[in-house]
Design a protein around this motif. Structure first.
Motif, mmCIF file in Angstrom:
data_model
loop_
_atom_site.group_PDB
_atom_site.id
_atom_site.type_symbol
_atom_site.label_atom_id
_atom_site.label_comp_id
_atom_site.label_asym_id
_atom_site.label_seq_id
_atom_site.Cartn_x
_atom_site.Cartn_y
_atom_site.Cartn_z
ATOM 1 N N ALA A 1 38.059 36.273 35.608
ATOM 2 C CA ALA A 1 36.948 35.595 36.285
ATOM 3 C C ALA A 1 37.117 35.656 37.795
ATOM 4 O O ALA A 1 36.147 35.823 38.541
ATOM 5 C CB ALA A 1 36.853 34.147 35.807
ATOM 6 N N ALA A 2 38.367 35.529 38.242
ATOM 7 C CA ALA A 2 38.643 35.574 39.682
ATOM 8 C C ALA A 2 38.552 36.986 40.237
ATOM 9 O O ALA A 2 37.994 37.204 41.319
ATOM 10 C CB ALA A 2 40.033 34.991 39.955
ATOM 11 N N TRP A 3 39.083 37.954 39.501
ATOM 12 C CA TRP A 3 39.192 39.317 40.016
ATOM 13 C C TRP A 3 37.994 40.190 39.693
ATOM 14 O O TRP A 3 37.490 40.907 40.565
ATOM 15 C CB TRP A 3 40.440 39.993 39.439
ATOM 16 N N LYS A 4 37.522 40.161 38.457
ATOM 17 C CA LYS A 4 36.489 41.098 38.035
ATOM 18 C C LYS A 4 35.080 40.527 38.154
ATOM 19 O O LYS A 4 34.151 41.218 38.556
ATOM 20 C CB LYS A 4 36.737 41.542 36.589
ATOM 21 N N VAL A 5 34.915 39.259 37.750
ATOM 22 C CA VAL A 5 33.576 38.670 37.747
ATOM 23 C C VAL A 5 33.189 38.209 39.149
ATOM 24 O O VAL A 5 32.154 38.610 39.685
ATOM 25 C CB VAL A 5 33.490 37.509 36.735
ATOM 26 N N ALA A 6 34.012 37.369 39.751
ATOM 27 C CA ALA A 6 33.707 36.881 41.098
ATOM 28 C C ALA A 6 34.138 37.869 42.172
ATOM 29 O O ALA A 6 33.518 37.958 43.234
ATOM 30 C CB ALA A 6 34.394 35.534 41.333
ATOM 31 N N ASN A 7 35.205 38.605 41.907
ATOM 32 C CA ASN A 7 35.752 39.531 42.899
ATOM 33 C C ASN A 7 36.038 38.793 44.214
ATOM 34 O O ASN A 7 35.527 39.137 45.282
ATOM 35 C CB ASN A 7 34.807 40.708 43.130
ATOM 36 N N ILE A 8 36.863 37.763 44.107
ATOM 37 C CA ILE A 8 37.169 36.894 45.250
ATOM 38 C C ILE A 8 37.697 37.709 46.426
ATOM 39 O O ILE A 8 38.553 38.583 46.268
ATOM 40 C CB ILE A 8 38.202 35.824 44.833
ATOM 41 N N SER A 9 37.165 37.404 47.579
ATOM 42 C CA SER A 9 37.559 38.122 48.796
ATOM 43 C C SER A 9 38.590 37.330 49.589
ATOM 44 O O SER A 9 38.680 36.102 49.496
ATOM 45 C CB SER A 9 36.330 38.405 49.666
ATOM 46 N N GLU A 10 39.366 38.029 50.364
ATOM 47 C CA GLU A 10 40.410 37.406 51.180
ATOM 48 C C GLU A 10 39.796 36.415 52.167
ATOM 49 O O GLU A 10 38.739 36.671 52.758
ATOM 50 C CB GLU A 10 41.191 38.485 51.930
ATOM 51 N N GLY A 11 40.441 35.268 52.308
ATOM 52 C CA GLY A 11 39.990 34.255 53.255
ATOM 53 C C GLY A 11 38.894 33.348 52.738
ATOM 54 O O GLY A 11 38.427 32.459 53.455
ATOM 55 N N SER A 12 38.484 33.533 51.497
ATOM 56 C CA SER A 12 37.375 32.750 50.963
ATOM 57 C C SER A 12 37.824 31.357 50.532
ATOM 58 O O SER A 12 39.011 31.055 50.405
ATOM 59 C CB SER A 12 36.739 33.486 49.788
ATOM 60 N N LYS A 13 36.819 30.506 50.288
ATOM 61 C CA LYS A 13 37.047 29.125 49.855
ATOM 62 C C LYS A 13 36.568 28.977 48.412
ATOM 63 O O LYS A 13 35.444 29.356 48.087
ATOM 64 C CB LYS A 13 36.315 28.155 50.784
ATOM 65 N N VAL A 14 37.445 28.425 47.581
ATOM 66 C CA VAL A 14 37.224 28.407 46.140
ATOM 67 C C VAL A 14 37.355 26.979 45.624
ATOM 68 O O VAL A 14 38.214 26.214 46.078
ATOM 69 C CB VAL A 14 38.271 29.307 45.437
ATOM 70 N N VAL A 15 36.508 26.610 44.654
ATOM 71 C CA VAL A 15 36.658 25.329 43.966
ATOM 72 C C VAL A 15 36.684 25.596 42.465
ATOM 73 O O VAL A 15 35.917 26.414 41.957
ATOM 74 C CB VAL A 15 35.546 24.321 44.340
ATOM 75 N N ILE A 16 37.601 24.926 41.777
ATOM 76 C CA ILE A 16 37.790 25.122 40.338
ATOM 77 C C ILE A 16 37.661 23.780 39.639
ATOM 78 O O ILE A 16 38.397 22.841 39.950
ATOM 79 C CB ILE A 16 39.178 25.729 40.036
ATOM 80 N N PHE A 17 36.734 23.692 38.704
ATOM 81 C CA PHE A 17 36.533 22.468 37.934
ATOM 82 C C PHE A 17 37.250 22.603 36.590
ATOM 83 O O PHE A 17 36.855 23.418 35.749
ATOM 84 C CB PHE A 17 35.038 22.212 37.727
ATOM 85 N N GLY A 18 38.302 21.830 36.411
ATOM 86 C CA GLY A 18 39.085 21.882 35.188
ATOM 87 C C GLY A 18 40.346 22.705 35.383
ATOM 88 O O GLY A 18 40.275 23.916 35.622
ATOM 89 N N LEU A 19 41.500 22.047 35.301
ATOM 90 C CA LEU A 19 42.766 22.718 35.596
ATOM 91 C C LEU A 19 43.632 22.848 34.343
ATOM 92 O O LEU A 19 44.803 22.479 34.325
ATOM 93 C CB LEU A 19 43.507 21.969 36.711
#
Length: 394
Positions: free
Chosen positions: A191-209
């Motif tokens: 989900a982080a790498w393929k679906v969202a493809n998170i970019s360097e320096g971005s701000k992320v929020v995760i609901f449920g740990l």
């Protein structure tokens, strides 16, 4: 325990083994002797070595939505060893180490060949309790069918899966660890790498740990996210969350302010990426509200326990926010999951610290209680040792 003690020949190709059978929604599992048929065309029979309990197993077990599909054997996040193969199978041989896959890859349908999707049209997620090929079960008790879960049913000493719903892995990979890549950990990383493809320096929020959310955090950290906010009502998760990359832990019980407002303030205008890892469609809306205008992306990964419909004000979408879903992190299961196993072997990704409990097969109801009460991340269930089959870590 010898092979003959655990598996008795009923007739050529049919074996008797022990399985945790659910006789109704929410009813405790009962360890029963079940008959398991020979693998049919393009199927393999697997000696399950380890199987971890996923939140979706618990959700489906508690749900009344499929009350007719019982008795049933749950479990889908598993590692094992090929015991035998059916007609037409050429990629597996007896003794291969494998991960089971709750969604397969036929390699030839429109989705498999598109390069855009992992939703196989032939071997996709099965919700009806039977196998992909002949739409029948492989398990029975006294001649009466016992239904499958996701066409895997790994809460059994042996199971049968379609060859397209298993992937061969390195024999040196510890089976009691990599079973997490059969679902939860892989889902979060993808989900982080393929679906969202998170970019360097971005701000992320995760609901449920839980396992999925922490795996998203791990993936975000590896991509160089500058801020990773973890939202969970269980304060005791804070320390482990930070070990996986969470920079800010937010407990909704500690504030009277709406969570999207808190996140807006912490991020200076909303997160670049939000991930809903709970299985709550109301939280999907909250996650969408927590994104920034223009490019904010919300990814939902959880399986809803109730109310499957998502509601959101059209203005959020009109202003450029996007909502998307993620099944198994977007990974093409047979083609790409082996690379995650290799990353684990190279110590590039963390799995061990996601495992909070290890239990023997006979304590499977304890595992369900731990997950239901929210007191574990992943509980790995170890199947009985059988002569001739190496066990976890061997």
């Amino acid at each position: 325990m010898s092979l003959t003690d655990s598996v008795q020949n009923k007739q050529p190709g049919v074996i008797t083994c022990k399985a945790a059978v659910a006789w109704g929604p929410g009813k405790p599992m009962v360890i029963e002797e079940v008959e398991l048929s020979t693998p049919q065309s393009m199927e393999i029979r697997v000696k399950v070595v380890c199987t971890s309990l996923c939140r979706s197993d618990v959700t489906a077990w508690l749900s009344q939505a499929q009350a007719s599909i019982y008795p049933r054997i749950f479990g889908h996040e598993a590692s094992g060893i090929v015991e035998s193969v059916g007609e037409g199978v050429t990629e597996f041989v007896e003794g291969d180490h494998v991960l089971t896959l709750f969604t397969g890859e036929c390699m030839s349908c429109r989705h498999c060949t598109s390069g855009k999707s992992n939703i196989c049209q032939v071997l996709g997620l099965k919700r009806d309790g039977v196998m992909h090929g002949d739409q029948k079960t492989r398990f029975c008790i006294k001649g009466k069918p016992v239904y499958h879960y996701c066409a895997v049913s790994s809460f059994s000493e042996y199971t049968v899966v379609h060859s397209g719903c298993a992937v061969k892995v390195s024999p040196i990979a510890p089976l009691d660890k990599i079973c997490l890549l059969s679902c939860g950990a892989a889902a979060g990383l993808g989900a982080a790498w393929k679906v969202a493809n998170i970019s360097e320096g971005s701000k992320v929020v995760i609901f449920g740990l839980g396992t999925v959310g922490l795996s998203v955090a791990q993936g975000a950290k590896m991509r160089g996210a500058s801020q990773i906010i973890g939202v969970d009502m269980m304060q005791e998760k804070c320390e482990k969350a930070k070990a996986f990359g969470v920079t800010d832990f937010l407990n909704p019980n500690d504030t009277d302010e709406p969570i999207p407002q808190v996140i807006n303030r912490l991020t200076g205008g909303g997160a670049d990426y939000a991930f809903e890892c709970i299985g709550d469609t109301g939280m999907v809306t909250t996650a969408l509200q927590s994104c920034c205008d223009g490019w904010g992306l919300t990814v939902t990964l959880g399986v809803p326990k109730q109310k499957p419909e998502v509601t959101a004000h059209f203005g959020l979408l009109l202003n450029g926010r996007t909502l998307t879903g993620s099944l198994f992190g977007g990974w093409k299961p047979k083609s790409e999951i082996p690379s995650l196993v290799e990353m684990y072997l190279k110590k590039e990704i963390e799995l061990d610290d996601l495992i909070t409990h290890n239990l023997p097969f006979e304590d499977i109801n304890t595992a369900f209680d731990l997950m239901k009460n929210g007191t574990c991340l992943r509980c790995v269930i170890h199947m009985p040792e059988i002569e001739g089959f190496p066990m976890a870590g061997n």
